[in-house]
Design an enzyme around this catalytic site. Structure first.
Site, PDB file in Angstrom:
ATOM      1  N   TYR A  33       0.827  -1.212   0.000  1.00 30.87           N
ATOM      2  CA  TYR A  33       0.000   0.000   0.000  1.00 30.87           C
ATOM      3  C   TYR A  33       0.852   1.248   0.000  1.00 30.87           C
ATOM      4  CZ  TYR A  33       0.953   1.015   4.931  1.00 30.87           C
ATOM      5  OH  TYR A  33       1.569   1.339   6.117  1.00 30.87           O
ATOM      6  N   ARG A  52       8.272   3.931  -4.687  1.00 33.10           N
ATOM      7  CA  ARG A  52       8.305   2.967  -3.577  1.00 33.10           C
ATOM      8  C   ARG A  52       7.256   1.869  -3.770  1.00 33.10           C
ATOM      9  NH1 ARG A  52       7.664   5.241   2.406  1.00 33.10           N
ATOM     10  NH2 ARG A  52       5.508   5.446   1.715  1.00 33.10           N
ATOM     11  N   ARG A 100      -7.724 -20.393  -1.232  1.00 30.23           N
ATOM     12  CA  ARG A 100      -6.677 -20.217  -0.219  1.00 30.23           C
ATOM     13  C   ARG A 100      -5.636 -21.332  -0.263  1.00 30.23           C
ATOM     14  NH1 ARG A 100      -4.844 -21.453   4.695  1.00 30.23           N
ATOM     15  NH2 ARG A 100      -3.948 -19.766   5.925  1.00 30.23           N
ATOM     16  N   HIS A 102      -1.040 -21.343   0.185  1.00 31.73           N
ATOM     17  CA  HIS A 102       0.080 -20.426   0.426  1.00 31.73           C
ATOM     18  C   HIS A 102       0.864 -20.006  -0.829  1.00 31.73           C
ATOM     19  CE1 HIS A 102      -0.868 -21.373   4.559  1.00 31.73           C
ATOM     20  NE2 HIS A 102       0.015 -20.499   4.990  1.00 31.73           N
ATOM     21  N   LYS A 148       6.547  -1.969   1.906  1.00 32.23           N
ATOM     22  CA  LYS A 148       5.365  -1.342   2.517  1.00 32.23           C
ATOM     23  C   LYS A 148       4.183  -2.291   2.388  1.00 32.23           C
ATOM     24  CE  LYS A 148       3.284   3.216   3.188  1.00 32.23           C
ATOM     25  NZ  LYS A 148       3.429   3.222   4.639  1.00 32.23           N
ATOM     26  N   GLU A 181      12.151   2.654  14.096  1.00 36.03           N
ATOM     27  CA  GLU A 181      11.277   3.726  13.600  1.00 36.03           C
ATOM     28  C   GLU A 181       9.993   3.688  14.420  1.00 36.03           C
ATOM     29  OE1 GLU A 181       9.841   2.828   9.578  1.00 36.03           O
ATOM     30  OE2 GLU A 181       9.930   0.701  10.041  1.00 36.03           O
ATOM     31  N   LEU A 206      11.169   1.311   7.096  1.00 33.11           N
ATOM     32  CA  LEU A 206      10.587   1.759   5.838  1.00 33.11           C
ATOM     33  C   LEU A 206      11.311   3.033   5.398  1.00 33.11           C
ATOM     34  CD1 LEU A 206       8.171   1.210   3.844  1.00 33.11           C
ATOM     35  CD2 LEU A 206       7.073   3.136   4.988  1.00 33.11           C
TER      36      LEU A 206
HETATM   37  N1  PDD Z   1       2.897   5.214   7.339  1.00 32.28           N
HETATM   38  N2  PDD Z   1       7.519   3.902   8.878  1.00 32.28           N
HETATM   39  C1  PDD Z   1       6.398   3.164   8.811  1.00 32.28           C
HETATM   40  C2  PDD Z   1       6.376   1.815   9.443  1.00 32.28           C
HETATM   41  C3  PDD Z   1       5.255   3.671   8.156  1.00 32.28           C
HETATM   42  O1  PDD Z   1       4.145   2.941   8.068  1.00 32.28           O
HETATM   43  C4  PDD Z   1       5.309   4.969   7.576  1.00 32.28           C
HETATM   44  C5  PDD Z   1       4.148   5.552   6.838  1.00 32.28           C
HETATM   45  C6  PDD Z   1       6.507   5.699   7.693  1.00 32.28           C
HETATM   46  C7  PDD Z   1       6.662   7.073   7.092  1.00 32.28           C
HETATM   47  O2  PDD Z   1       6.699   6.984   5.684  1.00 32.28           O
HETATM   48  P1  PDD Z   1       6.205   8.173   4.742  1.00 32.28           P
HETATM   49  O3  PDD Z   1       6.994   9.372   5.115  1.00 32.28           O
HETATM   50  O4  PDD Z   1       6.493   7.693   3.381  1.00 32.28           O
HETATM   51  O5  PDD Z   1       4.732   8.382   5.025  1.00 32.28           O
HETATM   52  C8  PDD Z   1       7.591   5.121   8.329  1.00 32.28           C
HETATM   53  C9  PDD Z   1       1.702   5.614   6.623  1.00 32.28           C
HETATM   54  C10 PDD Z   1       1.449   7.088   6.676  1.00 32.28           C
HETATM   55  C11 PDD Z   1       0.527   4.790   7.127  1.00 32.28           C
HETATM   56  O6  PDD Z   1       0.722   3.589   7.290  1.00 32.28           O
HETATM   57  O7  PDD Z   1      -0.561   5.327   7.331  1.00 32.28           O
END
Ligand code: PDD
Length: 286
Positions: A33, A52, A100, A102, A148, A181, A206
């Site tokens: 996403y 990304r 379903r 894997h 992501k 993070e 991320l």
């Molecule tokens: N989250 N780290 C993680 C684990 C994240 O899920 C996100 C973003 C970030 C920051 O990334 P960016 O600057 O590209 O938004 C760092 C989004 C906003 C979400 O899951 O809603």
């Protein structure tokens, strides 16, 4: 105006929008996403987010359901149909619908869902003016946090615990005691001797698009920074702490666990960097 979502080639009422119960996103979290900020009707850092997204798809060997240019058109159409000036757009691509099992299915078509919604700017400004509290928690996620993926259960649990303890965010800590993070943000500190520090990208975090944009701003403005890991001890001892994300921008942190950071108000560097990022956003929307 009723909300409209885009689901696999159709614009549908948000209320009626649905994917099949055997979508692999639903059964295996087998999907990726992006969340992109809409400001003044424009997408902030669209290219970075799409780069990304394509990288995440590639890492999971999911074929993009449409090319980049038509996808950009659909995104604009979703924003238009929902009449959004300030808010976010959410894109989700999964490996698709299949019985379903894997292993990757042979003939599944990837599912694409796009939604958009308004976000109140006033609330965000108040939060930034006051600063937020964060807690620290063990990072119990998998080893490919650079993807992501919609598999966000540890992130959800961490955010929930943060909220239950009156905090805005949880900063996650690896087995060496180093901060990775936030549960949905990137973590930064300003050390006692004024150094701006954030963890380098790699598989453990991320690669935030806001993080990258801010680093570029720092470079262009001749502001020094270090990309290195920092410990919880350094975090607690920092002169300033802040976090970045598409929805939070640059957000000052004034409390970590039980420790008040600085004088309990947003620090000068954090405020300056938020202003720098806002300027960048204004250029993106110009
Ligand atoms: N989250 N780290 C993680 C684990 C994240 O899920 C996100 C973003 C970030 C920051 O990334 P960016 O600057 O590209 O938004 C760092 C989004 C906003 C979400 O899951 O809603």
């Amino acid at each position: 105006m009723s909300r409209i979502a885009y689901v696999n080639g159709r614009y549908v009422r948000h209320l009626d929008a649905a994917v099949h119960i055997e979508d692999r996103g639903y059964q295996f979290a087998d999907g990726v996403y992006e969340v992109v900020t809409i400001s003044g009707g424009r997408l902030i850092d669209e290219a970075g987010h799409l780069d990304r997204l394509w990288r995440s798809l590639g890492e999971l060997r999911i074929v993009a359901p449409m090319a980049r240019e038509p996808l950009k058109m659909v995104m604009r159409e979703v924003i238009r149909r929902n009449g959004i000036v300030n808010g976010i757009i959410y894109l989700q691509i999964t490996r698709g619908v299949a019985p379903r099992d894997h292993p990757f299915p042979k003939n599944a078509t990837p599912s694409l869902v796009i939604t958009a919604r308004r976000l109140p700017l006033a609330k965000a400004a108040k939060t930034a003016a006051e600063g937020v509290a964060v807690i620290t928690l063990p990072d119990i996620r998998w080893a490919r946090r650079d993807i992501k993926s919609v598999s966000l259960l540890p992130n959800v649990l961490a955010k929930q615990e943060a909220r239950e303890r009156g905090a805005y965010e949880a900063f996650l800590v690896d087995e060496e005691g180093m901060v990775t993070e936030g549960s949905s943000t990137n973590a930064w500190i300003v050390t006692k001797d004024g150094k701006i520090v954030t963890r380098p990208t790699g598989n453990s975090i991320l690669a935030g698009i806001t993080r990258a944009a801010l680093l570029l701003e720092l470079k262009e403005n001749g502001i020094a920074f270090e990309q290195r890991s920092f410990s919880v001890a350094e975090l607690l001892d920092a002169r300033e702490v802040f976090l970045t994300s598409s929805t939070s921008y640059v957000l000052p942190v004034v409390k970590v666990d039980d420790k008040v950071i600085g004088n309990g108000h947003p620090g000068l560097v954090s405020q300056k960097l938020r202003a720098l990022y806002e300027k960048f956003m204004a250029r993106e929307t110009a």
